[in-house]
Design an enzyme around this catalytic site. Structure first.
Site, PDB file in Angstrom:
ATOM      1  N   CYS A 123      11.371  10.126 -22.767  1.00 39.89           N
ATOM      2  CA  CYS A 123      10.910   9.522 -24.027  1.00 39.89           C
ATOM      3  C   CYS A 123      10.809  10.590 -25.112  1.00 39.89           C
ATOM      4  O   CYS A 123      11.208  10.384 -26.262  1.00 39.89           O
ATOM      5  CB  CYS A 123       9.544   8.866 -23.835  1.00 39.89           C
ATOM      6  SG  CYS A 123       9.492   7.544 -22.627  1.00 39.89           S
ATOM      7  N   ASP A 151      -2.766  45.526 -42.686  1.00 42.40           N
ATOM      8  CA  ASP A 151      -2.275  45.252 -41.336  1.00 42.40           C
ATOM      9  C   ASP A 151      -1.390  44.010 -41.294  1.00 42.40           C
ATOM     10  O   ASP A 151      -0.701  43.777 -40.297  1.00 42.40           O
ATOM     11  CB  ASP A 151      -3.445  45.045 -40.364  1.00 42.40           C
ATOM     12  CG  ASP A 151      -4.257  46.311 -40.160  1.00 42.40           C
ATOM     13  OD1 ASP A 151      -3.651  47.393 -40.199  1.00 42.40           O
ATOM     14  OD2 ASP A 151      -5.478  46.214 -39.980  1.00 42.40           O
ATOM     15  N   ASP A 160      -4.766  48.883 -34.499  1.00 39.46           N
ATOM     16  CA  ASP A 160      -5.149  49.633 -35.689  1.00 39.46           C
ATOM     17  C   ASP A 160      -6.530  50.212 -35.390  1.00 39.46           C
ATOM     18  O   ASP A 160      -7.318  49.587 -34.670  1.00 39.46           O
ATOM     19  CB  ASP A 160      -5.196  48.696 -36.899  1.00 39.46           C
ATOM     20  CG  ASP A 160      -5.808  49.374 -38.103  1.00 39.46           C
ATOM     21  OD1 ASP A 160      -5.254  50.393 -38.550  1.00 39.46           O
ATOM     22  OD2 ASP A 160      -6.856  48.904 -38.577  1.00 39.46           O
TER      23      ASP A 160
END
Length: 759
Positions: free
Chosen positions: A28, A649, A446
């Site tokens: 389906c 970042d 970081d």
């Protein structure tokens, strides 16, 4: 000659969501996706069986929801555009109603089927019962079975014919078609055997009414269990919705007034009492308290809130009372965004799903061919009565091969896993990150604001005269308070924390590259590096040992002189977060290589890395060089997960295979990430990776069960064991096995609700 439009002028795709009704199996899903992709202007489409939703991407204004709904209806299903006002509670209520309706159908079918099953199967097992049936019912036996089976098939079982036969006529058979053909074939054959036995060859006039009735009953039973289990997979969303308060206490004309949540506007002042929920996101303007933010961060310890602190709607005030100003309301609140993120992730498709889609696209037609081949082989080569054997085995193949379990294997695991992740304070903004994160072998952090607190603090202050330490700090903080340098903020914060008061400052002077000096409370104060002290003619050799120690720890020593005499050596550093070392150790236990990316000088970076046990350091990386650093790590082999929190970042988060943002960071970083850690604790990375691995393992178990089940039982249903062992799989047992395979898959996925992160 017209020029081609530049990439910048192309209209970006927008997302359209539809609820789909009537899907029962993986085939389906495939048909609905194909129908949506054929609509002119549609870029791509993704359909999820577990959430019963379709997500379509198309340029804004090019495709109408009416066209999409019409395409889905053309494929034999119902569709409705998802509105912004639709509540997850509405979906939950709909699923509860669906499960209740299936239960009613099952009870009716069960009551009607039980007499047939007892009489027919009992007669085979108990000779006395067989004798009683023959003596008491006689010719009426087949007529009663016909009547009861007719009520089952055209009552509770009518849904299979209503949906399955149109799909069959469209040459797009689905699970309903398989059930309709299987049960219908057994019913029609038995009806002919009952009323027109002369039409059948001698010795083949057996009836299989019990097979037709039991098939429908067992498939309804499986669907009912499946609907209930699917409802449980969305429990996390319902929990989040229930966290949203219904009312708020506004301050109007100086008095608190209780109003509906929708009446709150940005800028309103609200008040919250002990034990109450905070209504919307805001900033504390008066008072203080401790707030339980576990629903957002997954952390059980209440957080202290004072004037200026941010509070989040849905969190619970524990002790004090305070007022706060509404900053975000409605769909802009953190809770509303979390709900949207979880819903989006639950509806996503993992890369592993592509293989399932390819298989299921041809699976149902292949099953029908296998059933036809089974019928012909038994009809030609089978023992007498060959026609009966051919019919029974073909029906068994049709029933047992329904690909329900295949369609549910992946989406149910995703739904449960993303919900559990939200409870742990980890938000998967993009569902495919669930798979990609498991494969990430390099985890790059970081430093500032991620592994460290992100705010400089006074870590060391050694005075020539220890008894004068507080006085030195008071004077130095007063002078540095005039500076815009982060060192100044750290010293002021340290003095304030010790309640040292301030000093009157005059003649302030900043000497670029050296330090600052001023007159504080009538005393000459100079603060700076060793070169500044040397310039002022002040000898710092007395602190040589302290300076060497600070250098080894990656901290740059600074000096303070008062009235021309060396007074103290001190250091300002960004402290490491308490959980960073434990997170790095846990990542090592998971077999990941940990890298730190920072703009700090190499000596400082190496000192912090040594303290945390980090494998590799990329130091002195400029903000615009973080993307290059990520690319460099990628080139070393393996996938890279990058964790950061700042605006600078965002490009690196987007460039990594998986970007993980600290939720306490900037909105830009969060928007660029695939995963968000709401608590700000880097230990959330370990939770995310562990849950990712558990989810993929769970999906693999589901797929193995679904595929192995079909691969093993289709040949048995076709009669492969009959020549050697005389064993056949009846259609009733096939229906039961098919129903339980789906229940097993959903039940296995629900185990993820009990996932506990490794310590």
């Amino acid at each position: 000659m017209t020029s081609m439009p530049s990439p910048q002028t192309l209209t970006p795709d927008r997302e359209l969501d539809l609820t789909i009704e009537g899907m029962t199996c993986a085939s389906c899903v495939s048909r609905v996706e194909k129908a949506l992709k054929k609509v002119p202007g549609v870029s791509s489409a993704s359909v999820n069986l577990a959430t019963e939703r379709a997500t379509v991407w198309a340029p804004a204004g090019v495709v109408s929801t009416d066209a999409l709904e019409q395409a889905v209806r053309g494929a034999g299903y119902e569709a409705r555009a998802v509105q912004a006002s639709d509540e997850p509670d509405d979906i939950s209520e709909k699923r509860d109603l669906e499960a209740s309706a299936l239960l009613r159908s099952l009870l009716v079918a069960g009551v009607l089927t039980l007499p047939i099953f007892v009489v027919e199967m009992g007669s085979h097992l108990i000779p006395a019962l067989h004798h009683w049936v023959q003596m008491t019912l006689g010719a009426w036996n087949n007529l009663l079975q016909f009547a009861l089976t007719t009520l089952v098939l055209f009552g509770p079982g009518l849904v299979f014919f209503r949906k399955g036969l149109p799909a069959l006529f469209r040459l797009a058979p689905d699970m309903n078609a398989l059930v309709a053909i299987g049960a219908g074939a057994a019913y029609l054959y038995s009806t002919v055997a009952t009323f027109l036995p002369g039409w059948l060859p001698d010795g083949t006039g057996y009836v299989y009414f019990e097979a037709a009735a039991v098939i429908v009953t067992l498939v309804l039973f499986g669907r009912m269990l499946e609907a209930r289990a699917k409802g449980r997979t969305g429990a996390a969303i319902r929990k989040l919705v229930k966290l949203r308060p219904k009312t708020a206490r506004l301050i109007r004309d100086g008095q608190p007034v209780e109003v509906e949540l929708d009446a709150v506007k940005v800028g309103d002042i609200l008040v919250v009492r002990p034990g109450e929920q905070i209504a919307v996101d805001g900033i504390v303007t008066e008072g203080a308290s401790f707030v339980d933010e576990a629903m957002i961060t997954g952390e059980p310890v209440p957080v202290e809130k004072g004037v200026g602190a941010a509070v989040v709607g849905g969190t619970i005030n524990k002790t004090g009372s305070f007022s706060y100003r509404a900053e975000k309301v409605g769909a802009d609140t953190v809770l509303a965004q979390i709900i949207r993120m979880v819903e989006s992730a639950q509806g996503a498709k993992l890369p592993i799903q592509a293989m399932v889609d390819k298989v299921t696209a041809w699976f149902v037609p292949a099953v029908m061919l296998a059933a036809a081949a089974t019928f012909l082989v038994w009809l030609i080569y089978g023992p007498d009565p060959a026609l009966s054997f051919a019919l029974v085995n073909a029906v068994a193949v049709l029933i047992i091969a329904c690909p329900c379990a295949m369609g549910l294997a992946t989406p149910t695991s995703i739904m449960v896993a993303t919900g559990r992740a939200a409870e742990l304070g980890v938000l998967f903004r993009k569902g495919d990150a669930l798979q990609t994160l498991r494969d990430a072998t390099i985890v790059a952090f970081d430093k500032t604001g991620t592994l460290t607190e992100g705010r400089p603090e006074l870590t060391d202050l050694v005075a020539v005269n220890p008894s004068q330490r507080d006085e030195i700090l008071r004077l130095v903080a007063a002078v540095e308070g005039r500076s815009e340098h982060p060192i100044g903020a750290a010293l002021v914060a340290a003095a304030k924390a010790s309640d040292l008061g301030s000093a009157l400052v005059a003649d302030f002077e900043a000497v670029p590259g050296y330090g600052v000096r001023a007159i504080a409370d009538g005393r000459a104060v100079a603060v700076g590096a060793d070169r500044f002290m040397k310039k002022l003619g002040i000898d710092v050799s007395g602190f040589a040992a302290e300076a060497a120690r600070l250098g080894k720890e990656g901290r740059s020593p600074l000096y303070a002189a008062i009235d021309g005499e060396l007074a103290a050596i001190f250091a300002i550093a960004d402290p490491v977060k308490p959980g960073s070392a434990a997170a790095v150790a846990a990542l090592h236990r998971l077999g990941r290589r940990v890298v730190m990316v920072t703009g700090d000088n190499r000596a400082t970076a190496e000192a912090i890395a040594a303290k945390l046990g980090i494998d590799q350091v990329l130091a002195e990386v400029l903000p615009d060089g973080k993307v290059e650093a990520v690319q460099s790590l990628k080139s070393q082999g393996g996938k890279v997960a990058f964790i950061g929190d700042g605006i600078n970042d965002a490009p690196a988060l987007a460039a990594a295979d998986v970007g993980i943002a600290i939720g306490t960071g900037t909105d830009i970083a969060i928007e660029s990430a695939d995963v968000v850690l709401m608590s700000g604790d880097v230990g959330g990375v370990v939770k995310a990776i562990g849950l990712s691995a558990a989810t993929i393992r769970n999906i693999q178990e589901n797929l193995f069960w679904a595929f192995a089940y079909n691969a093993a039982l289709i040949p048995i249903a076709a009669g492969a064991l009959y020549p050697a062992y005389g064993v056949l799989l009846s259609p009733m047992l096939a229906a039961g096995a098919m129903a339980m395979s789906s229940v097993f898959v959903v039940g296995n996925a629900l185990r993820l609700k009990r996932y506990r992160p490794a310590e």
